[in-house]
Design a protein around this motif. Structure first.
Motif, mmCIF file in Angstrom:
data_model
loop_
_atom_site.group_PDB
_atom_site.id
_atom_site.type_symbol
_atom_site.label_atom_id
_atom_site.label_comp_id
_atom_site.label_asym_id
_atom_site.label_seq_id
_atom_site.Cartn_x
_atom_site.Cartn_y
_atom_site.Cartn_z
ATOM 1 N N HIS A 113 0.843 -1.197 0.000
ATOM 2 C CA HIS A 113 0.000 0.000 0.000
ATOM 3 C C HIS A 113 0.879 1.248 0.000
ATOM 4 O O HIS A 113 1.939 1.267 0.603
ATOM 5 N N ALA A 114 0.371 2.298 -0.636
ATOM 6 C CA ALA A 114 1.070 3.581 -0.611
ATOM 7 C C ALA A 114 0.666 4.335 0.654
ATOM 8 O O ALA A 114 -0.342 4.008 1.295
ATOM 9 N N ALA A 115 1.457 5.346 1.002
ATOM 10 C CA ALA A 115 1.114 6.190 2.144
ATOM 11 C C ALA A 115 -0.124 7.020 1.801
ATOM 12 O O ALA A 115 -0.265 7.499 0.678
ATOM 13 N N ASP A 116 -1.008 7.190 2.807
ATOM 14 C CA ASP A 116 -2.252 7.926 2.594
ATOM 15 C C ASP A 116 -2.062 9.393 3.012
ATOM 16 O O ASP A 116 -1.846 9.681 4.187
ATOM 17 N N PRO A 117 -2.144 10.322 2.053
ATOM 18 C CA PRO A 117 -1.923 11.746 2.387
ATOM 19 C C PRO A 117 -2.868 12.251 3.486
ATOM 20 O O PRO A 117 -2.478 13.105 4.283
ATOM 21 N N ASP A 118 -4.090 11.710 3.547
ATOM 22 C CA ASP A 118 -5.042 12.162 4.576
ATOM 23 C C ASP A 118 -4.574 11.790 5.979
ATOM 24 O O ASP A 118 -4.759 12.549 6.927
ATOM 25 N N VAL A 133 10.132 15.356 7.581
ATOM 26 C CA VAL A 133 9.394 14.157 7.186
ATOM 27 C C VAL A 133 10.269 13.396 6.196
ATOM 28 O O VAL A 133 10.816 13.980 5.255
ATOM 29 N N LEU A 134 10.420 12.091 6.431
ATOM 30 C CA LEU A 134 11.201 11.237 5.533
ATOM 31 C C LEU A 134 10.229 10.413 4.691
ATOM 32 O O LEU A 134 9.349 9.738 5.227
ATOM 33 N N LEU A 135 10.415 10.476 3.378
ATOM 34 C CA LEU A 135 9.479 9.781 2.482
ATOM 35 C C LEU A 135 10.245 9.045 1.384
ATOM 36 O O LEU A 135 11.213 9.571 0.830
ATOM 37 N N THR A 136 9.788 7.841 1.079
ATOM 38 C CA THR A 136 10.356 7.072 -0.033
ATOM 39 C C THR A 136 9.448 7.274 -1.242
ATOM 40 O O THR A 136 8.244 7.022 -1.148
ATOM 41 N N HIS A 137 10.010 7.729 -2.342
ATOM 42 C CA HIS A 137 9.170 7.944 -3.529
ATOM 43 C C HIS A 137 8.671 6.608 -4.065
ATOM 44 O O HIS A 137 7.470 6.362 -4.129
ATOM 45 N N ASN A 138 9.649 5.765 -4.429
ATOM 46 C CA ASN A 138 9.309 4.443 -4.951
ATOM 47 C C ASN A 138 9.850 3.403 -3.978
ATOM 48 O O ASN A 138 11.061 3.306 -3.793
ATOM 49 N N ASP A 147 2.523 9.003 -3.724
ATOM 50 C CA ASP A 147 2.101 10.227 -4.400
ATOM 51 C C ASP A 147 2.772 11.412 -3.711
ATOM 52 O O ASP A 147 2.229 11.993 -2.773
ATOM 53 N N VAL A 148 3.968 11.733 -4.163
ATOM 54 C CA VAL A 148 4.770 12.756 -3.480
ATOM 55 C C VAL A 148 4.082 14.118 -3.521
ATOM 56 O O VAL A 148 4.086 14.862 -2.545
ATOM 57 N N GLU A 149 3.474 14.438 -4.668
ATOM 58 C CA GLU A 149 2.830 15.740 -4.808
ATOM 59 C C GLU A 149 1.749 15.921 -3.734
ATOM 60 O O GLU A 149 1.700 16.951 -3.044
ATOM 61 N N ALA A 150 0.892 14.915 -3.582
ATOM 62 C CA ALA A 150 -0.197 15.006 -2.604
ATOM 63 C C ALA A 150 0.344 15.030 -1.172
ATOM 64 O O ALA A 150 -0.150 15.771 -0.308
ATOM 65 N N GLU A 177 9.371 16.262 -9.514
ATOM 66 C CA GLU A 177 9.223 17.717 -9.673
ATOM 67 C C GLU A 177 9.512 18.383 -8.341
ATOM 68 O O GLU A 177 8.619 18.926 -7.681
ATOM 69 N N MET A 178 10.776 18.325 -7.948
ATOM 70 C CA MET A 178 11.183 18.817 -6.634
ATOM 71 C C MET A 178 10.689 20.231 -6.333
ATOM 72 O O MET A 178 10.057 20.470 -5.299
ATOM 73 N N ASP A 179 10.947 21.174 -7.224
ATOM 74 C CA ASP A 179 10.590 22.572 -6.949
ATOM 75 C C ASP A 179 9.076 22.769 -6.966
ATOM 76 O O ASP A 179 8.518 23.421 -6.083
ATOM 77 N N ARG A 180 8.422 22.222 -7.964
ATOM 78 C CA ARG A 180 6.987 22.417 -8.102
ATOM 79 C C ARG A 180 6.224 21.763 -6.958
ATOM 80 O O ARG A 180 5.252 22.315 -6.443
ATOM 81 N N TRP A 181 6.669 20.581 -6.526
ATOM 82 C CA TRP A 181 5.984 19.885 -5.438
ATOM 83 C C TRP A 181 6.351 20.476 -4.070
ATOM 84 O O TRP A 181 5.648 20.252 -3.089
ATOM 85 N N GLY A 182 7.486 21.168 -4.001
ATOM 86 C CA GLY A 182 7.922 21.707 -2.717
ATOM 87 C C GLY A 182 8.652 20.684 -1.859
ATOM 88 O O GLY A 182 8.431 20.586 -0.650
ATOM 89 N N VAL A 183 9.537 19.910 -2.483
ATOM 90 C CA VAL A 183 10.351 18.941 -1.742
ATOM 91 C C VAL A 183 11.670 19.623 -1.374
ATOM 92 O O VAL A 183 12.215 20.397 -2.165
#
Ligand SMILES: *Cc1c(COP(=O)(O)O)cnc(C)c1O
Length: 389
Positions: A113-118, A133-138, A147-150, A177-183
């Motif tokens: 399962h992917a992480a749930d943004p909610d 916050v530490l997040l794995t993209h794939n 879903d990194v953007e969300a 999209e590091m800059d656009r997503w705000g990572v």
């Protein structure tokens, strides 16, 4: 024919001939002008893959070193860190931050399962104490993509925490999209979609992350980004880098530019669709659902009674097809087909045909040709490299 191998593990990945040629070049002075030119070209050339205008830092180490570097430079002992854990690699990053003295809270999601943004929004609401916050993209161990953007939006809407992203098995194969997503920090390494041997890691930092680098009190030496930034002004690294791998990355970036990033992304998408459809035709269900599947590695559940070790052994000895097994709790329960970097539709068809033949040999009832037929139908014949006519 033993040197013709289908290396379909999620890293290290196959090396293209153009990269191999670069790797065999004579050594140069890493403090000389020839190095400086290559260094600049590669670090500029990586920016579109990171989706950033900010500088990329080059480190000589594997991907885990890149994760450690991002951590020690932006997190201080005692800091509260939220680690989003969707598998082995998310858990590894949590362990790194903990080892350096951060107060780590693990937010775990079930395998596949992917992480749930909610859930992340809910956790961060009114929680200004979380600083990173530490997040794995794939998540390479389960074959899911987050879903990194969300998730970035969920974090930004509710806290000032830095978002650090492990993009080791995604960058160069799927959009980042590091800059656009705000990572705030993106980490990758040479041996996955960048089609090179292990040896280099790359980390891009946002201006906010660079401020954290100045503030961080974690001791660091080899991975000190302040040193890296100082030497970068001379187009050098503080310590002797993996010069040959830098040459190889230069060649790989040329290849990616020639194919075109959108075509590279489409190819990986199609390889994933082919792998998923092909396995399903054999009665083997992917671990990840259709909404969060990885484009670079397909993890497949094996039914009771099908011996994964034996299957992988037969693939290797009889077909020269190398696929990965499961890690930790998933050992014996899944196999994983890596399809990132220098991989095309025929590599996947070869793997599927071999899996089909050997799963028949191990007693599963499947129709001959079913896997490749399903793979071709799923991609409408579009899994090919889009070569210019
Ligand atoms: C491969 C990988 C890493 C890095 O592993 P190393 O063996 O240290 O290069 C980190 N994160 C993910 C998601 C990976 O797939």
């Amino acid at each position: 024919m033993h040197d013709k191998q289908y290396l379909l593990i999620p890293g290290p990945t196959p090396l293209p001939p153009a990269v191999l040629r670069e790797l065999s070049r004579p050594m140069i002075n890493h403090r000389g002008p020839e190095f400086a030119a290559r260094y600049r070209k590669v670090l500029e050339g990586l920016k579109p893959l990171f989706g950033t205008q900010h500088p990329v830092t080059m480190l000589t180490c594997s991907g885990t070193g890149g994760l450690e570097a991002a951590t020690v430079n932006t997190v201080s002992p005692g800091d509260r860190v939220l680690a989003i854990v969707t598998g082995v690699f998310g858990a590894r990053w949590a362990a790194i931050a903990e080892r350096y003295g951060a107060q780590v809270e693990r937010m775990e999601f079930p395998a596949g399962h992917a992480a749930d943004p909610d859930v992340i929004t809910h956790r961060l609401e009114g929680a200004p104490e979380v600083s990173a916050v530490l997040l794995t993209h794939n998540e390479t161990s389960t074959g899911i993509m987050n879903d990194v953007e969300a998730i970035a939006a969920a974090i930004k809407g509710n806290s000032k925490a830095l978002l650090l992203l492990d993009a080791v098995s995604s960058l160069g194969a799927v959009p980042v999209e590091m800059d656009r997503w705000g990572v705030d920090a993106v980490v990758t390494a040479s041996q996955k979609a960048l089609m090179n041997p292990p040896g280099l890691a790359f980390v891009a930092l946002s201006p906010r992350a660079w401020e954290a680098v100045e503030r961080a009190t974690t001791p660091r030496f080899y991975f000190d980004f302040r040193m890296a930034r100082q030497f970068d002004q001379k187009s050098q690294t503080p310590w002797t880098p993996a010069v040959s791998v830098l040459f190889g990355i230069d060649a790989a970036l040329d290849m990616i530019r020639e194919e075109g990033l959108p075509a590279v992304f489409r190819r990986h998408e199609n390889l994933a669709l082919a792998a998923r459809a092909g396995c399903r035709a054999l009665g083997l269900e992917p671990l990840a659902g259709d909404r969060c599947y990885s484009r670079t590695v397909t993890a497949v559940k094996v039914p009771e009674g099908l011996d994964v070790q034996e299957l992988r052994k037969r693939l290797r000895l009889k077909h020269n097809v190398i696929i990965a097994g499961g890690q930790k709790e998933l050992e014996g329960k899944i196999f994983r087909i890596g399809h990132l970097g220098f991989v095309d539709q025929y590599d996947i068809l070869a793997a599927l045909s071999a899996i089909e033949e050997e799963s028949r040999g191990l007693g599963m009832s499947v129709k001959l040709g079913a896997a490749s037929e399903a793979a071709c139908v799923a991609t409408a014949g579009h899994a090919c490299l889009e070569v210019g006519m």
